[in-house]
Enzyme design. Structure first.
Site, PDB file in Angstrom:
ATOM      1  N   PRO A 124       9.528  -4.583  -0.734  1.00 13.04           N
ATOM      2  CA  PRO A 124      10.714  -4.291   0.071  1.00 13.04           C
ATOM      3  C   PRO A 124      10.332  -4.127   1.571  1.00 13.04           C
ATOM      4  O   PRO A 124       9.157  -3.755   1.716  1.00 13.04           O
ATOM      5  CB  PRO A 124      10.982  -2.894  -0.366  1.00 13.04           C
ATOM      6  CG  PRO A 124      10.277  -2.366  -1.468  1.00 13.04           C
ATOM      7  CD  PRO A 124       9.443  -3.186  -1.696  1.00 13.04           C
ATOM      8  N   LYS A 172       0.785  -1.302   0.008  1.00 10.51           N
ATOM      9  CA  LYS A 172       0.066  -0.031   0.110  1.00 10.51           C
ATOM     10  C   LYS A 172       0.883   1.237  -0.076  1.00 10.51           C
ATOM     11  O   LYS A 172       2.027   1.316   0.335  1.00 10.51           O
ATOM     12  CB  LYS A 172      -0.941   0.089   1.182  1.00 10.51           C
ATOM     13  CG  LYS A 172      -0.115  -0.055   2.461  1.00 10.51           C
ATOM     14  CD  LYS A 172      -0.099   1.647   3.249  1.00 10.51           C
ATOM     15  CE  LYS A 172       0.998   1.403   4.513  1.00 10.51           C
ATOM     16  NZ  LYS A 172       1.322   2.632   4.613  1.00 10.51           N
ATOM     17  N   ALA A 223       9.493  -0.565   4.660  1.00 11.74           N
ATOM     18  CA  ALA A 223       9.913   0.431   3.643  1.00 11.74           C
ATOM     19  C   ALA A 223       8.720   1.627   3.821  1.00 11.74           C
ATOM     20  O   ALA A 223       8.716   2.532   2.989  1.00 11.74           O
ATOM     21  CB  ALA A 223       9.774  -0.257   2.367  1.00 11.74           C
ATOM     22  N   ASP A 268      -2.186  -1.618  10.642  1.00 12.38           N
ATOM     23  CA  ASP A 268      -2.322  -1.452   9.111  1.00 12.38           C
ATOM     24  C   ASP A 268      -3.041  -2.903   8.504  1.00 12.38           C
ATOM     25  O   ASP A 268      -3.410  -2.969   7.389  1.00 12.38           O
ATOM     26  CB  ASP A 268      -1.198  -1.473   8.401  1.00 12.38           C
ATOM     27  CG  ASP A 268      -0.690   0.071   8.463  1.00 12.38           C
ATOM     28  OD1 ASP A 268      -1.421   1.064   8.804  1.00 12.38           O
ATOM     29  OD2 ASP A 268       0.618   0.238   8.105  1.00 12.38           O
ATOM     30  N   GLY A 313       4.241  -4.327   3.689  1.00 13.99           N
ATOM     31  CA  GLY A 313       4.584  -5.322   3.493  1.00 13.99           C
ATOM     32  C   GLY A 313       4.157  -6.637   4.330  1.00 13.99           C
ATOM     33  O   GLY A 313       3.558  -7.511   4.072  1.00 13.99           O
ATOM     34  N   GLY A 314       4.881  -6.394   5.615  1.00 17.73           N
ATOM     35  CA  GLY A 314       4.523  -7.434   6.508  1.00 17.73           C
ATOM     36  C   GLY A 314       3.077  -7.502   6.987  1.00 17.73           C
ATOM     37  O   GLY A 314       2.380  -8.408   7.301  1.00 17.73           O
ATOM     38  N   SER A 315       2.415  -6.374   7.177  1.00 19.32           N
ATOM     39  CA  SER A 315       0.858  -6.292   7.323  1.00 19.32           C
ATOM     40  C   SER A 315       0.007  -6.985   6.182  1.00 19.32           C
ATOM     41  O   SER A 315      -0.989  -7.790   6.520  1.00 19.32           O
ATOM     42  CB  SER A 315       0.633  -4.915   7.515  1.00 19.32           C
ATOM     43  OG  SER A 315       1.143  -4.149   8.406  1.00 19.32           O
TER      44      SER A 315
END
Ligand code: C5P
Length: 286
Positions: A94, A10, A97, A136, A101-103
């Protein structure tokens, strides 16, 4: 049984922090949109009561420290699931960042596990569970474009982002999200016009989006890391219609209406930054 789930990144079209709450989180107003840069998860049902995670990337933990593992453990415990799962996570987004990404990986895991463990949870129920793991994650479960309020977990879906090109550039520095929020002075910064951004999205107005773009966390990260500010300036110099840092950074994105100009911004930035991407807004039914 085996399923594949995509986990898109996002960007924040706007990020405003209104005040610091007694629970130490900030009360936020954010407009976010998912983009066509995604991690991929494969989930395989196991009859054995175990969670296996294999991350195809260096330096990312494949144990309890990973949000994907935590998502599986949470569902297992909450719904007394006796089956297991083997999850393979292929990273493209990435890490650390400002792109969630992790969420998004955790959100994709919740969706996938809901299917393979046949839990029949609604999107709202999944979002409530996701919020226990990270602010998130509810947005990532909804995807598309949305207004997120509260600590980020209250989601109001909005129409799709108008079509455009998005150039992302991530400098090779790390920022700590709690550190950025800690250094933010909500009373001393200029606040973005969230209502203006929501209206622009509702009108499908690319110009309106460019006029109302803003992120209060830039005041902290750009001051501490001049290279992030330089990337933003370069994007505008190369012809971006607008440029902004996403989340707590350090990734900066440019929005560009015309492909030829987007390509110019992309090529120009590759001279400054190792990680540069040229993508479009996410479209669900591709
Ligand atoms: O919810 P999550 O674990 O993703 O948040 C990471 C950190 O970001 C929090 O520990 C907090 O320092 C900061 N944060 C905040 N206000 C929010 C969301 C996050 O201060 N609404």
């Amino acid at each position: 049984m085996k399923i594949n789930v995509k986990a898109p990144a996002k960007i924040n079209l706007s990020l405003d922090a209104l005040y610091k709450r007694p629970d130490n989180y900030h009360e936020l107003e954010m407009v976010m949109t998912t983009i066509d840069l995604a991690d991929r998860l494969q989930l395989v049902l196991l009859e054995k009561d175990t969670i296996k995670l294999d991350v195809k990337a260096h330096f990312i933990p494949d144990d309890k420290r990973n949000l994907v593992y935590q998502a599986a453990a949470l569902l297992k415990e909450r719904f007394s699931v006796k089956q297991g799962v083997a999850i393979t996570l292929d990273k493209s987004i990435p890490v650390a960042a400002g792109l969630a990404g992790g969420s998004s990986d955790a959100a994709a895991a919740l969706k996938g596990l809901n299917q393979i463990w046949n839990l029949q949870l609604t999107l709202t129920e999944l979002a409530n569970l996701g919020a226990e793991l990270g602010s998130d994650i509810p947005f990532c479960l909804y995807g598309g474009t949305a207004l997120a309020t509260g600590r980020g977990e209250i989601i109001k879906p909005l129409p799709m982002m108008p079509n455009c090109w998005i150039v992302l550039a991530k400098p090779s520095i790390s920022v700590s999200t709690p550190g950025v929020y800690r250094d933010l002075r909500v009373g001393e910064v200029e606040h973005p016009n969230t209502a203006g951004m929501v209206q622009a999205i509702q009108d499908g107005s690319f110009e309106g989006i460019c006029d109302n773009i803003g992120n209060v966390l830039e005041t902290v990260t750009l001051a501490k890391h001049p290279e992030v500010k330089r990337i933003k300036e370069k994007m505008l110099e190369f012809g971006a219609d607008t440029a902004l840092m996403s989340g707590s950074g350090p990734t900066v994105f440019a929005l560009v209406k015309q492909y030829s100009r987007a390509k110019r911004v992309y090529n120009g930035l590759r001279g400054f930054c190792e990680e540069v991407y040229l993508v479009r807004p996410w479209q669900e039914e591709k």
